[in-house]
Structure formats: structure tokens, C-alpha cells
Design a protein around this motif. Sequence first.
Motif, short mmCIF file in Angstrom:
data_model
loop_
_atom_site.label_atom_id
_atom_site.label_comp_id
_atom_site.label_asym_id
_atom_site.label_seq_id
_atom_site.Cartn_x
_atom_site.Cartn_y
_atom_site.Cartn_z
N UNK A 195 -3.77 -11.41 -2.38
CA UNK A 195 -3.04 -10.21 -1.33
C UNK A 195 -2.13 -9.77 -1.52
N UNK A 196 -0.91 -10.54 -1.99
CA UNK A 196 0.72 -10.35 -2.69
C UNK A 196 0.30 -8.89 -3.72
N UNK A 197 -0.82 -9.69 -4.90
CA UNK A 197 -1.15 -8.60 -6.01
C UNK A 197 -1.32 -7.16 -5.42
N UNK A 198 -2.45 -7.73 -4.78
CA UNK A 198 -3.26 -6.18 -4.15
C UNK A 198 -3.07 -5.76 -3.53
N UNK A 199 -1.64 -6.09 -3.12
CA UNK A 199 -0.50 -5.11 -1.62
C UNK A 199 -0.11 -4.24 -2.98
N UNK A 200 1.17 -5.07 -3.65
CA UNK A 200 1.69 -4.06 -4.41
C UNK A 200 1.38 -3.53 -4.85
N UNK A 201 -0.31 -3.42 -6.11
CA UNK A 201 -0.73 -2.05 -6.31
C UNK A 201 -1.00 -1.46 -5.74
N UNK A 202 -1.56 -1.75 -4.45
CA UNK A 202 -2.03 -0.54 -3.21
C UNK A 202 -0.68 0.45 -2.92
N UNK A 203 0.52 -0.56 -2.67
CA UNK A 203 1.66 0.23 -2.69
C UNK A 203 1.83 1.73 -3.83
N UNK A 204 2.60 0.16 -4.66
CA UNK A 204 2.73 1.06 -5.88
C UNK A 204 1.70 2.34 -6.05
N UNK A 205 0.42 2.68 -6.20
CA UNK A 205 -0.10 3.81 -5.88
C UNK A 205 -0.09 4.64 -5.25
N UNK A 206 -0.02 4.39 -3.50
CA UNK A 206 0.59 4.99 -3.32
C UNK A 206 2.19 5.48 -3.19
#
Length: 531
Positions: free
Chosen positions: A514-525
Motif C-alpha cells: 500500500x505504501x509503494x502504490x500510494x507513493x507512486x500514485x501521488x507522484x504520478x498525480x
Amino acid sequence: MEQNKPLEERVKYLEERVRLLEDKLSVTPSKIPVVTSARPVVQQEKKSVEWDVLIFQKILPPLFIIVFIIGVLWGLKAVSDYGILTNYVKVLLGFVVSLSLVILGIWQLKQRRKVLGQMLVGGAIPILMLTTFAMHQLYEMTGPISSFALNVAWIALGLFFTYKYKSQGIGVVSTVGGVFVPFLIQNTMPNIPVFSLYESLLFTLFLWIALRYKHRILYYVSVVFLQIALVLFFFFTDIPDEFRWIAILPIFIQHGALLVGILKVKEWVNQQATILFSIMITTAFWISFVFTSNEAASLFGVISIIYGLCLYMYQKDIIRAPIFIANALISVLYFIQMLASDLLLEGLVGVSFVYLFVYKKFHTILHAILSGITYFITLFYVFSLDIMSWFSWEMLHWIVFVSVTGYGIYFLGKGQSKNKTLVANFGVPYFAFIVLYFLSNASSLIGDKMGSNAESVTMNALWIITAILFMLFGRRFSLQQGKYVGVGILFVTLAKIILFDVLFVSVVIKSLLFIVLGVVGLLISRVYYKK
């Protein structure tokens, strides 16, 4: 002068009226439209159907000649059942009826009743053959050699009439009857060399007539019925191994004659190309069925070389060249299957791409269909493979398939912007699906050695990396589909984690995912929305 004065006043009056009218209409000499003459459009009247010609010349003669032959057969059976005529008289009647049809047909041809005359002459050929069959099989008046010689004579007669009167109808009747002559002879030991030589010669002669006089139906009939005769011969005859090459000779003669025909004859090349491609497929089946792997590989190698030479000679021909490529590739595929079956999938993928290239260059629908068929065969085949190790044929097959699929989508999108958009809309999501499926299989190799937690983490990590790569690719090449597909992969990964992974992995793994996926999503946004 006094008489001309009223006339001059009238002229001035008329000129004034014309000027006033021009002012009202605002028409000047420069504004007067120039009327150009146009050619009258002549509409071509549709040809009306000549019903008299259709019914009385094209339908009735062939229909009722068949009715007449059936009537003759039933008449002979009736007199035979009642014992009215002896066997010799019945045979004599058969020959008399045939001779009468020939004489009457020739007379009708001289009277310029072409269709009726041809049907009468053509109808004599099957009656002669049936009479000979009755002499041999039913009444045992003649032996196998004399019966075969008589039937060959009747077919030669039909060939002569076909050539002399340029009659397609006589040719079709003679061809259909001719290919079955060997089956009308009663013999305990079939003579394979005689059969092969006879069928080859018969086909070659009637094919020559069909091409010379542009008899399209005779062309198709001669090709198809030779194949039927060979199927029946192989089905009913036990062919020894030493006679395999002789028994299959008509197939090679047919293929070679059709190839020479398309090289030399300029008429209806499209139809010849279609038939040649069909015969290439049947030839491949015959070779695979009759010969051993090494023998078949040698034959396919020779066929590939022959078509390669033909392609070199006709590389600029937009009709012949694509067919030569298609046939050569079929030979190459069978060659690979016979000698290196482990590389068959690579051969299929390569052939599919070559067909696609030919389609793009020559715009031939046949090659588009062939490309699709070979690709989907490869797709079903590769999806049935489980990758067992990192260094295996299965891994090689998957890598080649994914690579060629990606380049194929790129190749399809080259050219017009409309095609590029359409291909990108369907191709990018499809390629993403292929990649994700491959990565899922590859990640299972890790799970087999390190456990299910490691497999889940690896798969999700690979999917996230894939999503990032798709978005980077879309950003680099201004491809909107790459961006949306990448985001879609992230959502699929999130759904997979929530619905499946959280039930089977440890808390540490859940937290990490969840941490990795959340960070990736925020960076892409942040990257795509900077306001």
C-alpha cells in the motif's frame, strides 16, 4: 429626313429603355455569365435479360441432355429386366446412341446452334463411358486393358471436340468422366504408375485448353476433380512404400502446371493466384501425409527455393509477388515443423509479421487474413505454455511473441493519423494485457522458490513498473493512450491487492504494497497536474 426622324427617335427610345432595364437589374457586360457548353450525359441503359437466349440456349440444352442420358439408362435397364434384348444388343445400342448424338451435334454446330450442338456432342462422351463400363463390369465382355483403352479413347475424343469447337461444356464433361476412368476398371492389383501417368496427362491437357481458350469453369473443374480422384485412390488403394513417389506424382504435376500457367498466362491472374495458393495448402497436406519428416523437409525446401526464384523474377508484380511470398512462407513453416519443431512458434510469429508487411505494401486482403490467422494460432499456442524456468523454450517463445506483438502494433500505426489513432486505441491496451500476463507467469517462477509472499510482491512490483513505463512512453511520444493505460494498470493493481493479496499475505507485505502504490500514485498525480 422627316421620314427617318421618327425612326431615330424610336431607336433612341429603345436604347433608353435598355439602359433603364440594365440599371434595374444591375447587369453589366462583365457580370454577364459565360455559358459553357457541356457534354450531354448519356446514361447507359442496362442490358435487358434476353430470356429466350437464357432459357432456350443456356438452360434447356444441358438440362435435358442429362434427362436424356438418364432416360437411356432406365430404358436399357427396363429391356434388361424384361429380357427383351441380349447383352450384345444393349451394348450395340449404347454405341449407336452415342454415335447418333455426335452426328446430330456436329450437324447442329454447322447450323450455328452452338449451345445445343455442344451439349449433344458432350452427352455422347458419358454414354460411351457407361457403355464401356457395362461391357466390362456387368457383362464381362472385355478385360481391364481393353476397357481402359476404350475409355481413354472416349476421353481423347472429348478432348478433340473440346479443342476443335472451343467448347467448355464438352471439356467439363470429359474431365469429370476422365478422372474416374481408372475407377471403372475391375482389377485386383491397381497399376499405380499407369494411374499417376494417366491422371497427370489428363489434367495437363485440359488445363492447357482451359488457359488457351479462357475456359474458367473448365480450369476450376480440372483442378478440383484431380484432387478428388487422388483422395479416392489413396482411400481405396493400399499403396506400398516404394510407390509413394509415383502415386503422389499428379500432385506435383498439378502444382507445377498451375505455377507455369500463372507465369505465362496474363488473363484472370487473380483467379489463378487464388487457385495456386489453395493448391499450395493441399500440396503441403499431401507431402506431410505421404512422406517421412526428412523427405518432406527436403521437398518443402525445394518448393521454398522455387517460389523464392519466382519472387525474384516478379518482385514488382503486385498480383504474382504476394502469392509467391505466401506460398514460400507456407513451405518455410512446414520446413521448420519437420526439422526444428521447437522453433515453430518463432516461425509462426515471423510469418505473421511478413504477411502483415506484404499487406501494408500491396494492400492485399488475403495477406491481412493470413497474418491474422497465423497470429491468433500463435496467440492460442503461447497462452497454453507455462514457463517452467528462466532459460527454457517457453520463456523464449514468450519473449519473442511479446516483442513481435509490440513492434507489430507500432508498424500498423505507421502512416495516416487516422490509422494511428485507431491502432493506438486498441493496440496499446491489448499490448498491456499481453505484457501483464507474461509478467504474471514470470513472477510465478519466484514464488515456486521463495514462497507466495515473494510471488505477490514481485508481481505487483512488476505491474507497477509496467504502469510507470507505459506512462513515460506516452509522455515521451505524446501518446494519450499510454498515459491512460498506465493509470488503468495502477487501478487494476490496487484492485488485485485489495481483493486478493490482503487475504493471503502478511501484514508487513500489506503495508509495503500500500505504501509503494500510494507513493507512486501521488507522484504520478503531481507529474500530470502541477497547478
